[in-house]
Design an enzyme around this catalytic site. Structure first.
Site, mmCIF file in Angstrom:
data_model
loop_
_atom_site.group_PDB
_atom_site.id
_atom_site.type_symbol
_atom_site.label_atom_id
_atom_site.label_comp_id
_atom_site.label_asym_id
_atom_site.label_seq_id
_atom_site.Cartn_x
_atom_site.Cartn_y
_atom_site.Cartn_z
ATOM 1 N N ARG A 67 -0.180 -24.957 -42.835
ATOM 2 C CA ARG A 67 0.804 -24.762 -41.775
ATOM 3 C C ARG A 67 0.200 -25.363 -40.514
ATOM 4 O O ARG A 67 -1.029 -25.416 -40.364
ATOM 5 C CB ARG A 67 1.093 -23.275 -41.542
ATOM 6 C CG ARG A 67 1.827 -22.611 -42.666
ATOM 7 C CD ARG A 67 3.251 -23.082 -42.847
ATOM 8 N NE ARG A 67 4.108 -22.673 -41.720
ATOM 9 C CZ ARG A 67 5.352 -23.097 -41.544
ATOM 10 N NH1 ARG A 67 5.884 -23.986 -42.375
ATOM 11 N NH2 ARG A 67 6.079 -22.659 -40.525
ATOM 12 N N TYR A 122 -9.465 -20.267 -43.776
ATOM 13 C CA TYR A 122 -9.294 -19.856 -42.390
ATOM 14 C C TYR A 122 -10.500 -19.027 -41.967
ATOM 15 O O TYR A 122 -10.830 -18.032 -42.603
ATOM 16 C CB TYR A 122 -8.008 -19.044 -42.192
ATOM 17 C CG TYR A 122 -7.860 -18.623 -40.748
ATOM 18 C CD1 TYR A 122 -7.442 -19.543 -39.792
ATOM 19 C CD2 TYR A 122 -8.210 -17.349 -40.337
ATOM 20 C CE1 TYR A 122 -7.354 -19.189 -38.453
ATOM 21 C CE2 TYR A 122 -8.124 -16.987 -39.006
ATOM 22 C CZ TYR A 122 -7.699 -17.908 -38.072
ATOM 23 O OH TYR A 122 -7.637 -17.566 -36.744
ATOM 24 N N GLU A 135 4.050 -21.309 -28.706
ATOM 25 C CA GLU A 135 3.556 -21.772 -30.004
ATOM 26 C C GLU A 135 4.686 -21.766 -31.030
ATOM 27 O O GLU A 135 5.355 -20.752 -31.207
ATOM 28 C CB GLU A 135 2.408 -20.877 -30.494
ATOM 29 C CG GLU A 135 1.196 -20.939 -29.603
ATOM 30 C CD GLU A 135 -0.007 -20.188 -30.162
ATOM 31 O OE1 GLU A 135 0.065 -19.722 -31.323
ATOM 32 O OE2 GLU A 135 -1.006 -20.068 -29.432
ATOM 33 N N ARG A 153 -2.786 -5.523 -46.858
ATOM 34 C CA ARG A 153 -2.711 -4.238 -46.153
ATOM 35 C C ARG A 153 -2.200 -4.515 -44.746
ATOM 36 O O ARG A 153 -2.277 -5.640 -44.260
ATOM 37 C CB ARG A 153 -4.071 -3.543 -46.113
ATOM 38 C CG ARG A 153 -5.137 -4.347 -45.415
ATOM 39 C CD ARG A 153 -6.518 -3.733 -45.547
ATOM 40 N NE ARG A 153 -7.443 -4.436 -44.650
ATOM 41 C CZ ARG A 153 -7.650 -4.118 -43.385
ATOM 42 N NH1 ARG A 153 -6.987 -3.090 -42.853
ATOM 43 N NH2 ARG A 153 -8.500 -4.773 -42.637
ATOM 44 N N ARG A 205 4.854 -17.028 -30.243
ATOM 45 C CA ARG A 205 4.239 -16.277 -29.143
ATOM 46 C C ARG A 205 4.073 -17.162 -27.918
ATOM 47 O O ARG A 205 4.166 -18.389 -28.009
ATOM 48 C CB ARG A 205 2.897 -15.679 -29.570
ATOM 49 C CG ARG A 205 1.834 -16.700 -29.970
ATOM 50 C CD ARG A 205 0.580 -15.989 -30.451
ATOM 51 N NE ARG A 205 -0.504 -16.941 -30.678
ATOM 52 C CZ ARG A 205 -1.751 -16.599 -30.968
ATOM 53 N NH1 ARG A 205 -2.076 -15.331 -31.080
ATOM 54 N NH2 ARG A 205 -2.692 -17.505 -31.153
#
Length: 366
Positions: free
Chosen positions: A248, A347, A299, A171, A279
């Site tokens: 990652r 995470y 980053e 979503r 960012r």
């Protein structure tokens, strides 16, 4: 000397377990391969600014118990996360809200925004999304996707959105209010003085050994503790028996800039593919700093390789199945407790790490 617990990793999970075990009279040794405590929430002072060395950590939770627990160790300020996004020369508010939509389409009311998004979605005729691109388009339409999602996501994952599975975006929150508060959490802020001091307080009176690799250490001290709490990579613990789990990773390029205010906000996302970083963080804005200089971190999202610090688990079907095989080995080992982002291959936001650590404490040290 024999310990009740050897805790591997001085991040939030390991430090909470060590703190709670010591409180219950247990003898604890905590080790970390890094030369400092606090894992990825480590903050270091540069130009008298608390710099988030391993990326921005903004505490947020709606759980009052968790909030009160962490407030034992720090006083939090009233920082509210309100990131902005830059696409080419256009500036938008995140999360996607009425400020975003009014800027994008020159409209004023929630109904106008809903109508525009509905019209764009209807024109695409996507019935069953086959990839991330189609999934995102079917949720937010073409403009929001192309300006604010596509480039950022492709940098984040290192792949074209058409080559990423649809389930990554279940979503996309659209808010039809003029509210730039990124988190819907009841409690949020940044600890005054940085995160490192939280861990210092937790580990006060506990024996700590830094720059200590667990695998070397345990070879020389196989009977050092009754039990081990392991917060490193679960696949590494089992010597990659079934192969490597994928991650990652992020490369941080941090510099001191001789200006008082570089970008006017703590978090600025760069959403076009052509800008190589995802960012820029300007650390002083987390604590409303007025120092004469500033510190920024660019980053860069990267593919993980063994030997590099892993950050984000790639929880696709293949890696989830692989983790389950390692998890079966973990369940069978009654002398080791696995926890944290790497131990659980998951995470976690910080409040969820605290919740998981306290649950483990309740089960183990009841």
């Amino acid at each position: 000397m024999k310990y009740d617990y050897l805790v591997v990793g001085t991040g939030l999970f390991g430090s909470i377990f060590a703190y709670e075990a010591k409180k219950r009279g247990k003898n604890v040794l905590i080790i970390d391969k890094r030369p400092h405590i606090a894992g990825n929430i480590y903050t270091e002072k540069i130009e008298n600014i608390n710099v988030h060395t391993y990326g921005a950590h903004i505490f947020h939770t709606s759980d009052k118990t968790i909030w009160e627990y962490i407030n034992q160790f720090a006083e939090f300020n009233n920082y509210i996360n309100s990131p902005i996004a830059i696409y080419k020369n256009e500036i938008y508010n995140l999360p996607f809200n009425m400020n975003t939509f009014s800027k994008m389409w020159n409209i004023k009311t929630p109904q106008e925004a809903k109508n525009e998004i509905a019209k764009q979605i209807a024109n695409l005729n996507i019935t069953s999304p086959k990839n991330l691109e189609e999934q995102a388009l079917s949720l937010v339409g073409k403009d929001v996707y192309e300006k604010l999602i596509k480039g950022y996501t492709e940098k984040q994952w290192g792949r074209n959105c058409r080559d990423l599975p649809a389930f990554i975006i279940k979503r996309l929150p659209l808010r039809f209010t003029y509210d730039n508060n990124y988190f819907n959490a009841r409690y949020q802020g940044i600890p005054i003085g940085g995160y490192t001091s939280i861990i210092e307080k937790m580990l006060n009176g506990i024996e700590i050994r830094l720059s200590t690799d667990y695998f070397d250490f345990i070879k020389q001290n196989p009977d050092i503790a009754e039990k081990t709490v392991f917060t490193g990579s679960i696949d590494e613990f089992f010597n990659y028996r079934f192969g490597h789990l994928q991650y990652r990773t992020v490369n941080f390029e941090t510099e001191v800039v001789d200006t008082e205010n570089y970008q006017g906000n703590a978090v600025v996302n760069y959403t076009e593919r052509e800008v190589p970083y995802t960012r820029i963080i300007e650390h002083k804005h987390f604590e409303f700093g007025t120092q004469p200089k500033t510190v920024i971190s660019r980053e860069y999202s990267m593919e993980w390789k063994p030997g590099i610090e892993p950050y984000y688990p790639v929880n696709d079907d293949v890696n989830t199945a692989l983790f389950e095989k390692y998890n079966e080995l973990a369940k069978a080992d009654t002398h080791v407790i696995f926890g944290g982002r790497l131990g659980n291959y998951k995470y976690y936001d910080m409040d969820k790490v605290i919740e998981a650590a306290l649950k483990t404490v309740a089960e183990e040290l009841h």
